[in-house]
Write an enzyme that holds these catalytic residues in place. Structure first.
Site, PDB file in Angstrom:
ATOM      1  N   ASP A 285     -37.267 -12.800  -4.066  1.00  0.00           N
ATOM      2  CA  ASP A 285     -37.034 -11.669  -3.182  1.00  0.00           C
ATOM      3  C   ASP A 285     -38.085 -10.609  -3.502  1.00  0.00           C
ATOM      4  OD1 ASP A 285     -35.930 -10.036  -1.246  1.00  0.00           O
ATOM      5  OD2 ASP A 285     -33.880 -10.318  -1.941  1.00  0.00           O
ATOM      6  N   GLU A 635     -24.835   0.548   8.369  1.00  0.00           N
ATOM      7  CA  GLU A 635     -24.646  -0.608   7.488  1.00  0.00           C
ATOM      8  C   GLU A 635     -25.916  -1.445   7.519  1.00  0.00           C
ATOM      9  OE1 GLU A 635     -21.597  -3.325   8.738  1.00  0.00           O
ATOM     10  OE2 GLU A 635     -22.079  -3.140  10.860  1.00  0.00           O
TER      11      GLU A 635
END
Length: 898
Positions: A285, A635
């Site tokens: 990542d 979100e």
């Protein structure tokens, strides 16, 4: 070559004797230097991929290898090699993302709600078609930057174990089997089925045990039992590797049992490569290796060279970041060998060869997909189909839905009623047009009066934004010439003279991967707007900008907003106190450095009473459609959001924001029929709304055609068939702490309380009944089991039903889930039609997880339930229940470890 073709043309013009010309041409052919293709084995398509890769890697220097092990792989050109640059970072979560124009499908959680693997495969094929077409376009222009490659860091198959996680919308829900099955269909659609070439390469992420909180992901340690790991967190990844053949895996930010996931030999080598036989490449990542040593992160080593050596030794092949620049020191310090780097670099070049990057286009069936497929009519229709199938009907008392098309006046109210960004969610591309719920309803009712009001912001403290209109922007201080003076530059620095100037009425641009006008560089340009802004009121104005790459807002000589990121678009905001009628000098600067150029300048005006406007139109209406829910501005991934109910992209509370709850109650008090349409990426605790409103529809973030799909469902042109891919709880207090990764008390498989809506739940405008379950009374533990049942449409409309199969081990010797999904099929049934559905349960589906993580099939009784949702109660074998039919089979023989 000693001579070039244009020289031959010149000689031809001065030669008239054909014999001399022929002799000269033969001479040229005999004296041409051998090309790379004739001398370098890596360019010889007759050799095996392994031979070609070995040949190429043998010619790389250590410096070359280090550069090629990072996501921004630089070009290498010398007498032996001609390797073009390649940027490995790309996304296609629900459409090709961040690369200009693309078809946008419903967000991943919405796709999961379709429970339709055929649909998922079609969507993935369409996405990979567009990806290939874009790659051909970009590479033909030597554009090889971010979001322009062929491998995609998609799908996100982490288990949505807790609805508070802001990135849960990117997943396929809370169940390992549903997640793994949908992911497998998606992966196969992306990668294709050609024996020689990948169409694109999919990447499953984030391995492993990763699902929030966002605020602590760079230092969090997930320490779970072997049972939870192999029963819940690992199965979808295993299915992706073994069933779908995914060729790339991304390791997660967090630690797992004290080791950073991207530095865990247990995860990356022992599990992935040795146990599951994964043969692709592993990517970190982005910035994950930084977290090995930087302050306030995992800090398990002290230096960059130790960090990159740890990652390579664990099994990482590619870094998204720049810490691998320290690999030269790591080799020098003998923390890692050049041979270790060779293993990784060979995996990466195997991927590039399998994508056809070193072969002629004529030999690759995917290399000639035309650009016309991008947002084609067929793909737009598929996006609409996906949006329709994703919608879940949660409540429909007294059959309020579908609504009559003869309605005279409809009020459409809510912060999500006309918000295009909400429809597109995150990790998205940009279509030519987005249909919001308001627009969809207007199109559905051309003869009716459709009234609209926002009604509220998404949350208390969140701005309710509008694009700053031309009536507030002027070229001159007197306010006589509307618009802003714009200078457009053919580079991102704006240092040279502008290429052209014009007057723009506002700043609301998405250039869709194309330059503002022909003749400009599509990616490398800049704009400066100058003028004056007239305040229409007195009070605090909230200014907001959304865009990619780099932008800034300057008012009266003071910089108010600045944003710079090469990774993804982002928001910037500032609050200023202004007085009505005053003129303020305004400058906006924008620089594009990639294929995703876009910029919007919005504001929230002070003193606007959104609530009263909504109440006023609701009083006029025959029915009120309230489009409420959440927003990708609240979100999402590691966001700078701190509002009541939200923190850093995650949620703190499960109910709707208070400002929305208050508006719903006020509108309901008017006595009008109210339909609640939810647009959101995670579960909501809509307890009051469920008790008091007659109809509730879950529409998720529906993509570019989401508004049309909502209108189709509301007015009966489509019979909803979606099912929830996650549990809707009544409160966050029903759940363990967000940071607790143990599965006890979570998801339908382990939750002991009463949910608001169950996983697998969803209504239709028709009804279905189940009967006649058939299976053996007993079976050996190592044998597959076939189960059949009849399902009939007993209502008055044609419809689709998701038939679900659940297993329950009775009196198991180890702790087991209350029930677990092990099969599903979507079937279409005409009114009155009956079909027999058949499932084959594999032996592995009957296994349980021992304390040590082993999957073992034990003799004993297993209850099998088939229905349109979870079994609600135990019923006698072969008897019809409220949701389906159940039977018990006895497994016989000796226990078998898988």
């Amino acid at each position: 070559m000693y001579r070039r073709i244009f020289q031959l043309k010149w000689i031809y013009n001065i030669m008239t004797n054909k014999y001399i010309l022929l002799t000269f041409l033969v001479f040229q052919l005999l004296t041409i230097e051998p090309t790379l293709a004739q001398t370098q084995p890596y360019l010889d398509p007759k050799l095996s991929t392994e031979q070609r890769v070995n040949s190429l890697v043998s010619k790389l220097s250590l410096k070359d290898k280090i550069a090629l092990l990072q996501y921004r792989s630089t070009a290498i050109k010398n007498q032996d090699l001609a390797i073009p640059a390649y940027n490995w970072w790309n996304e296609c979560l629900h459409g090709v993302a961040r690369a200009g124009r693309a078809t946008v499908f419903p967000q991943a959680i919405g796709l999961a709600a379709s429970w339709d693997t055929t649909l998922i495969s079609k969507v993935a094929v369409a996405i990979s078609d567009e990806a290939r077409a874009k790659y051909t376009y970009f590479s033909s222009r030597d554009k090889r930057g971010m979001y322009q490659g062929l491998n995609f860091w998609t799908p996100n198959i982490n288990i949505f174990r807790d609805p508070r996680w802001g990135r849960g919308m990117e997943t396929y829900g809370e169940d390992p089997f549903l997640t793994g099955t949908i992911a497998s269909s998606f992966i196969k659609g992306l990668q294709g089925n050609n024996p020689n070439y990948f169409k694109t390469i999919a990447t499953v992420k984030h391995f492993a045990v990763h699902s929030g909180p966002e605020s602590s992901r760079h230092r969090f340690n997930a320490n779970v039992s072997d049972r939870d790991f192999f029963e819940t967190y690992a199965p979808a990844f295993k299915m992706a590797v073994q069933d779908a053949g995914v060729y790339s895996v991304m390791c997660a930010y967090n630690r797992f049992r004290d080791e950073p996931c991207c530095g865990s030999s247990y995860l990356l080598t022992d599990i992935l490569r040795n146990r599951w036989k994964f043969n692709g490449f592993i990517v970190t990542d982005c910035g994950a290796v930084d977290d090995f040593f930087k302050a306030n992160t995992h800090q398990v080593v002290k230096s960059p060279e130790e960090a990159c050596a740890m990652a390579i030794k664990a099994g990482v092949d590619l870094e998204c970041g720049d810490i691998f620049n320290a690999l030269d020191k790591a080799v020098e310090q003998r923390l890692v060998t050049e041979g270790d780097l060779d293993v990784a670099i060979k995996r990466l070049f195997t991927a590039r060869f399998k994508l056809g990057m070193f072969d002629k286009a004529s030999s690759n069936p995917f290399a000639n997909i035309p650009y016309s497929v991008v947002e084609s009519a067929a793909h737009q229709n598929l996006s609409l189909e996906a949006a329709r199938k994703s919608i879940v009907l949660l409540k429909n008392n007294n059959k309020l839905l579908p609504l009559r098309k003869s309605l005279k006046t409809v009020a459409v109210i809510g912060p999500n009623a006309n918000d295009q960004e909400v429809m597109l969610a995150n990790y998205n591309g940009f279509p030519g047009h987005v249909v919001t719920p308001l627009e969809g309803i207007k199109e559905k009712l051309p003869g009716a009066k459709v009234l609209y009001a926002r009604g509220s912001a998404h949350a208390e403290g969140a701005p309710a934004l509008d694009i700053i209109g031309a009536q507030y922007l002027f070229q001159d201080e007197k306010g006589e010439k509307p618009g802003l003076n714009a200078k457009y530059y053919n580079d991102s620095t704006a240092r040279n003279n502008p290429l052209f100037t014009r007057v723009d009425t506002g700043i609301d641009f998405n250039w869709m991967g194309k330059a503002p006008r022909p003749g400009m560089d599509d990616e490398n340009f800049s704009v400066i707007w100058n003028g004056f802004l007239k305040a229409p009121a007195t009070g605090d104005f909230v200014f907001n900008m959304f865009g990619s790459e780099q932008y800034e807002l300057i008012i009266d000589g003071k910089k108010q907003i600045f944003f710079s990121s090469i990774y993804s678009p982002g928001y910037g905001s500032a609050t200023l106190a202004l007085k009505k009628g005053e003129m303020h000098k305004i400058t906006v600067k924008y620089a594009s450095r990639g294929p995703n150029a876009q910029l919007k300048l919005s504001w929230q005006l002070p003193g606007v009473d959104l609530r009263q406007e909504a109440i006023a139109i609701a009083k006029q209406a025959d029915v009120v459609v309230m489009c409420m829910g959440l927003s990708p501005r609240l979100e999402g991934e590691e966001m700078e959001v701190k509002l009541d109910g939200f923190n850093g992209g995650d949620r703190v509370k499960l109910q709707l924001p208070q400002v929305q709850q208050d508006l719903i109650k006020e509108i309901h008090a008017l006595g009008k029929p109210v339909v609640l349409v939810l647009l959101n990426g995670s579960a909501l605790a809509i307890n009051w709304e469920n008790q008091n409103l007659p109809a509730i529809v879950e529409a998720w973030y529906g993509g570019q055609k989401g508004g049309t799909a909502i209108a189709d469902v509301l007015f009966g042109d489509y019979n909803p068939s979606g099912k929830l891919p996650l549990t809707y709880y009544t409160s966050e207090n029903d759940l363990p702490a967000f940071e607790d990764y143990n599965m006890k008390g979570r998801t339908y498989r382990f939750f002991e309380g009463k949910p608001l809506y169950q996983f697998g739940y969803g209504l239709s405008y028709t009804t279905f009944s189940y009967s006649n379950i058939k299976m053996k009374k007993s079976s050996l533990v190592n044998q597959p089991i076939t189960v059949t049942a009849d399902v009939q449409n007993t209502g008055e409309r044609d419809g689709d039903e998701v038939v679900q199969l659940y297993l329950k081990h009775i009196n198991a010797s180890v702790p087991v889930p209350f029930r677990t999904l092990k099969g599903f099929q979507k079937v279409s049934l005409k009114k009155g039609q009956k079909k027999t559905v058949s499932f084959t349960i594999k032996p592995a589906d009957l296994s349980v997880i021992e304390n040590n993580g082993d999957a073992v099939i034990h003799p004993g009784n297993v209850m099998i339930s088939i229905g349109g949702g979870q079994p609600q109660k135990v019923v006698a074998t072969k008897q019809t229940s409220a949701t389906g039919v159940q039977g018990t089979i006895k497994l016989e023989g000796k226990s078998k470890t898988l």
